[in-house]
Design a protein around this motif. Structure first.
Motif, PDB file in Angstrom:
ATOM      1  N   UNK A  15       0.829   1.545   7.181  1.00 58.96           N
ATOM      2  CA  UNK A  15      -0.397   1.895   6.468  1.00 58.96           C
ATOM      3  C   UNK A  15      -0.528   1.069   5.195  1.00 58.96           C
ATOM      4  N   UNK A  16       0.543   0.961   4.456  1.00 60.01           N
ATOM      5  CA  UNK A  16       0.530   0.215   3.206  1.00 60.01           C
ATOM      6  C   UNK A  16       0.135  -1.240   3.430  1.00 60.01           C
ATOM      7  N   UNK A  17       0.799  -1.910   4.347  1.00 59.66           N
ATOM      8  CA  UNK A  17       0.513  -3.325   4.583  1.00 59.66           C
ATOM      9  C   UNK A  17      -0.908  -3.507   5.102  1.00 59.66           C
ATOM     10  N   UNK A  18      -1.371  -2.597   5.931  1.00 60.25           N
ATOM     11  CA  UNK A  18      -2.747  -2.667   6.422  1.00 60.25           C
ATOM     12  C   UNK A  18      -3.740  -2.575   5.269  1.00 60.25           C
ATOM     13  N   UNK A  19      -3.463  -1.679   4.329  1.00 62.10           N
ATOM     14  CA  UNK A  19      -4.382  -1.479   3.206  1.00 62.10           C
ATOM     15  C   UNK A  19      -4.402  -2.645   2.224  1.00 62.10           C
ATOM     16  N   UNK A  20      -3.375  -3.461   2.230  1.00 66.85           N
ATOM     17  CA  UNK A  20      -3.312  -4.561   1.271  1.00 66.85           C
ATOM     18  C   UNK A  20      -4.388  -5.620   1.494  1.00 66.85           C
ATOM     19  N   UNK A  21      -5.034  -5.604   2.645  1.00 65.34           N
ATOM     20  CA  UNK A  21      -6.103  -6.576   2.897  1.00 65.34           C
ATOM     21  C   UNK A  21      -7.474  -5.900   2.911  1.00 65.34           C
ATOM     22  N   UNK A  22      -7.547  -4.708   2.342  1.00 67.94           N
ATOM     23  CA  UNK A  22      -8.821  -3.987   2.266  1.00 67.94           C
ATOM     24  C   UNK A  22      -9.223  -3.822   0.800  1.00 67.94           C
ATOM     25  N   UNK A  23     -10.371  -3.220   0.595  1.00 69.46           N
ATOM     26  CA  UNK A  23     -10.820  -2.949  -0.772  1.00 69.46           C
ATOM     27  C   UNK A  23      -9.957  -1.900  -1.465  1.00 69.46           C
ATOM     28  N   UNK A  24      -9.184  -1.161  -0.704  1.00 66.76           N
ATOM     29  CA  UNK A  24      -8.329  -0.108  -1.266  1.00 66.76           C
ATOM     30  C   UNK A  24      -6.952  -0.628  -1.668  1.00 66.76           C
ATOM     31  N   UNK A  25      -6.747  -1.938  -1.676  1.00 67.43           N
ATOM     32  CA  UNK A  25      -5.413  -2.469  -1.912  1.00 67.43           C
ATOM     33  C   UNK A  25      -4.861  -2.113  -3.294  1.00 67.43           C
ATOM     34  N   UNK A  26      -5.693  -2.143  -4.321  1.00 65.37           N
ATOM     35  CA  UNK A  26      -5.198  -1.815  -5.667  1.00 65.37           C
ATOM     36  C   UNK A  26      -4.802  -0.347  -5.749  1.00 65.37           C
ATOM     37  N   UNK A  27      -5.594   0.496  -5.130  1.00 65.56           N
ATOM     38  CA  UNK A  27      -5.268   1.924  -5.099  1.00 65.56           C
ATOM     39  C   UNK A  27      -3.934   2.152  -4.375  1.00 65.56           C
ATOM     40  N   UNK A  28      -3.743   1.459  -3.270  1.00 64.27           N
ATOM     41  CA  UNK A  28      -2.492   1.579  -2.517  1.00 64.27           C
ATOM     42  C   UNK A  28      -1.312   1.081  -3.349  1.00 64.27           C
ATOM     43  N   UNK A  29      -1.488  -0.057  -4.005  1.00 62.34           N
ATOM     44  CA  UNK A  29      -0.411  -0.613  -4.843  1.00 62.34           C
ATOM     45  C   UNK A  29      -0.034   0.362  -5.947  1.00 62.34           C
ATOM     46  N   UNK A  30      -1.035   0.916  -6.623  1.00 61.16           N
ATOM     47  CA  UNK A  30      -0.758   1.857  -7.704  1.00 61.16           C
ATOM     48  C   UNK A  30      -0.076   3.129  -7.201  1.00 61.16           C
ATOM     49  N   UNK A  31      -0.502   3.619  -6.046  1.00 61.82           N
ATOM     50  CA  UNK A  31       0.084   4.845  -5.493  1.00 61.82           C
ATOM     51  C   UNK A  31       1.553   4.634  -5.142  1.00 61.82           C
ATOM     52  N   UNK A  32       1.859   3.508  -4.513  1.00 59.88           N
ATOM     53  CA  UNK A  32       3.250   3.235  -4.147  1.00 59.88           C
ATOM     54  C   UNK A  32       4.087   2.969  -5.395  1.00 59.88           C
ATOM     55  N   UNK A  33       3.536   2.254  -6.342  1.00 61.87           N
ATOM     56  CA  UNK A  33       4.257   1.992  -7.593  1.00 61.87           C
ATOM     57  C   UNK A  33       4.562   3.289  -8.324  1.00 61.87           C
ATOM     58  N   UNK A  34       3.631   4.228  -8.314  1.00 61.31           N
ATOM     59  CA  UNK A  34       3.862   5.501  -9.002  1.00 61.31           C
ATOM     60  C   UNK A  34       4.937   6.320  -8.291  1.00 61.31           C
TER      61      UNK A  34
END
Length: 136
Positions: A15-34
């Motif tokens: 799911x994470x890698x899939x989201x990295x090429x979408x408009x939600x990539x920053x949200x995904x990055x922040x969620x995983x980082x948190x």
């Protein structure tokens, strides 16, 4: 590792890698980082940076027609998340919540590839929407 936790790590990595090429990539990055920030604050910034590198690699692969990179990078993140959960099993519920929140942002039209191996007289049946059977 508990099979349920391994499955969770697999789903999260994909799911994470899939989201990295979408408009939600920053949200995904922040969620995983948190997630990392709570359990391993000293690694949170490097995880965020690694996600940005993964995104750049994915975008370059897509531009070049490389379809295997997504699978390889998903496997890398599945491993990272699996190791994270082994060390911090208490974060499993937070990861489940993260997946349920981010999952709807993933594109639904990504291809799915399944591989199975049978031995002896065993048979394997797998199906998605359409079935294309190839024997090797």
């Amino acid at each position: 590792m508990d099979p349920e936790m391994a499955a969770l790590a697999g789903t999260a990595g994909t799911t994470l890698v899939t989201l990295l090429t979408t408009e939600a990539w920053q949200r995904a990055r922040e969620a995983v980082s948190s997630l990392w920030r709570r359990a391993e604050p000293e690694r949170a910034d490097s995880i965020s940076a690694e996600l940005e590198v993964t995104r750049a690699d994915l975008l370059a692969a897509q531009a070049g027609g490389d379809v295997e990179s997504r699978t390889e990078l998903s496997a890398e993140w599945q491993g990272r998340i699996r190791r994270f959960l082994m060390t911090h099993p208490e974060e499993a519920e937070a990861l489940r919540t993260l997946i349920s929140e981010l999952g709807p942002h993933a594109p639904a039209d990504l291809p799915v590839t399944q591989h199975a191996t049978a031995s002896g007289h065993a048979r394997v049946y797998q199906a998605g929407r359409d079935q294309n059977i190839q024997q090797r």
